[in-house]
Write a protein that holds these residues in place. Structure first.
Motif, PDB file in Angstrom:
ATOM      1  N   ALA A  65      -1.998  -7.466  -6.025  1.00 59.60           N
ATOM      2  CA  ALA A  65      -2.727  -6.474  -5.228  1.00 59.60           C
ATOM      3  C   ALA A  65      -2.498  -5.072  -5.770  1.00 59.60           C
ATOM      4  O   ALA A  65      -2.320  -4.118  -5.014  1.00 59.60           O
ATOM      5  N   ALA A  66      -2.512  -4.929  -7.079  1.00 60.33           N
ATOM      6  CA  ALA A  66      -2.249  -3.626  -7.686  1.00 60.33           C
ATOM      7  C   ALA A  66      -3.283  -2.589  -7.263  1.00 60.33           C
ATOM      8  O   ALA A  66      -2.959  -1.420  -7.088  1.00 60.33           O
ATOM      9  N   GLY A  67      -4.509  -2.969  -7.073  1.00 64.66           N
ATOM     10  CA  GLY A  67      -5.542  -2.029  -6.655  1.00 64.66           C
ATOM     11  C   GLY A  67      -5.404  -1.572  -5.216  1.00 64.66           C
ATOM     12  O   GLY A  67      -5.948  -0.534  -4.833  1.00 64.66           O
ATOM     13  N   ASP A  68      -4.669  -2.319  -4.413  1.00 65.87           N
ATOM     14  CA  ASP A  68      -4.493  -1.977  -2.999  1.00 65.87           C
ATOM     15  C   ASP A  68      -3.280  -1.083  -2.757  1.00 65.87           C
ATOM     16  O   ASP A  68      -2.982  -0.753  -1.615  1.00 65.87           O
ATOM     17  N   ALA A  69      -2.592  -0.696  -3.805  1.00 67.92           N
ATOM     18  CA  ALA A  69      -1.334   0.030  -3.657  1.00 67.92           C
ATOM     19  C   ALA A  69      -1.512   1.400  -3.018  1.00 67.92           C
ATOM     20  O   ALA A  69      -0.600   1.915  -2.386  1.00 67.92           O
ATOM     21  N   GLN A  76       6.280  -0.603   1.317  1.00 67.09           N
ATOM     22  CA  GLN A  76       5.408  -1.674   1.797  1.00 67.09           C
ATOM     23  C   GLN A  76       4.675  -2.306   0.627  1.00 67.09           C
ATOM     24  O   GLN A  76       4.244  -1.637  -0.296  1.00 67.09           O
ATOM     25  N   LEU A  77       4.546  -3.600   0.677  1.00 66.82           N
ATOM     26  CA  LEU A  77       3.795  -4.356  -0.313  1.00 66.82           C
ATOM     27  C   LEU A  77       2.407  -4.630   0.271  1.00 66.82           C
ATOM     28  O   LEU A  77       2.303  -4.929   1.458  1.00 66.82           O
ATOM     29  N   PHE A 138       6.447  -5.412   4.701  1.00 64.56           N
ATOM     30  CA  PHE A 138       7.739  -4.746   4.765  1.00 64.56           C
ATOM     31  C   PHE A 138       8.871  -5.758   4.605  1.00 64.56           C
ATOM     32  O   PHE A 138       8.704  -6.942   4.851  1.00 64.56           O
ATOM     33  N   GLN A 139      10.064  -5.257   4.220  1.00 66.58           N
ATOM     34  CA  GLN A 139      11.237  -6.124   4.106  1.00 66.58           C
ATOM     35  C   GLN A 139      11.606  -6.669   5.469  1.00 66.58           C
ATOM     36  O   GLN A 139      11.576  -5.951   6.473  1.00 66.58           O
TER      37      GLN A 139
END
Length: 141
Positions: A65-69, A76-77, A138-139
């Motif tokens: 999801a690199a474009g959603d960063a 947050q991932l 999140f973790q």
């Protein structure tokens, strides 16, 4: 005169302590790293390359999801990458593959070095406080 009852520490209460748990994960990480190096020495350059590649590969799931960063907060991932990240960071996956490798008639030794590298990565992540993520990215606490 005041007396206090002796504090009994059971194995279960000891392992709940974050320091003990993280130290155990660190010891496992060192063990799997040493095992990966041993496999690399015993089975050649390809085994060493696979151990290193499998050590790095679980963190490459972030690229899903690199474009959603840009739409996430710090730490947050992106939600689209969470299932892949969690699957790659579960210790049972490489352990099950190791068991299958030892039981099934597979004869390609370098893959075992790769699985050791994968387990080392997971162990170090847990030792340094990085665990699985929630569905929001999140973790987990």
């Amino acid at each position: 005169m005041c007396t206090t009852a002796p504090v009994t520490v059971t194995r279960k209460s000891f392992l709940r302590r974050p320091v003990a748990r993280r130290t155990a994960w660190l010891a496992l990480g060192l063990f799997w790293s040493a095992f990966a190096v041993l496999e690399g020495v015993n089975h050649g350059r390809l085994a060493a390359v696979l151990a290193l590649a499998f050590f790095v590969a679980p963190d490459l799931t972030f690229l899903v999801a690199a474009g959603d960063a840009r739409h996430v907060r710090k730490g947050q991932l992106p939600a689209r990458a969470v299932p892949y990240c969690n699957a790659a960071h579960r210790a049972l996956v490489p352990l099950a593959l190791m068991v299958a490798y030892t039981v099934l008639p597979v004869a390609w030794a370098p893959i075992f070095a790769g699985l050791c590298g994968w387990l080392a990565h997971i162990s170090y992540d847990r030792a340094f406080g990085y665990g699985l993520r929630t569905k929001e990215g999140f973790q987990r606490a």
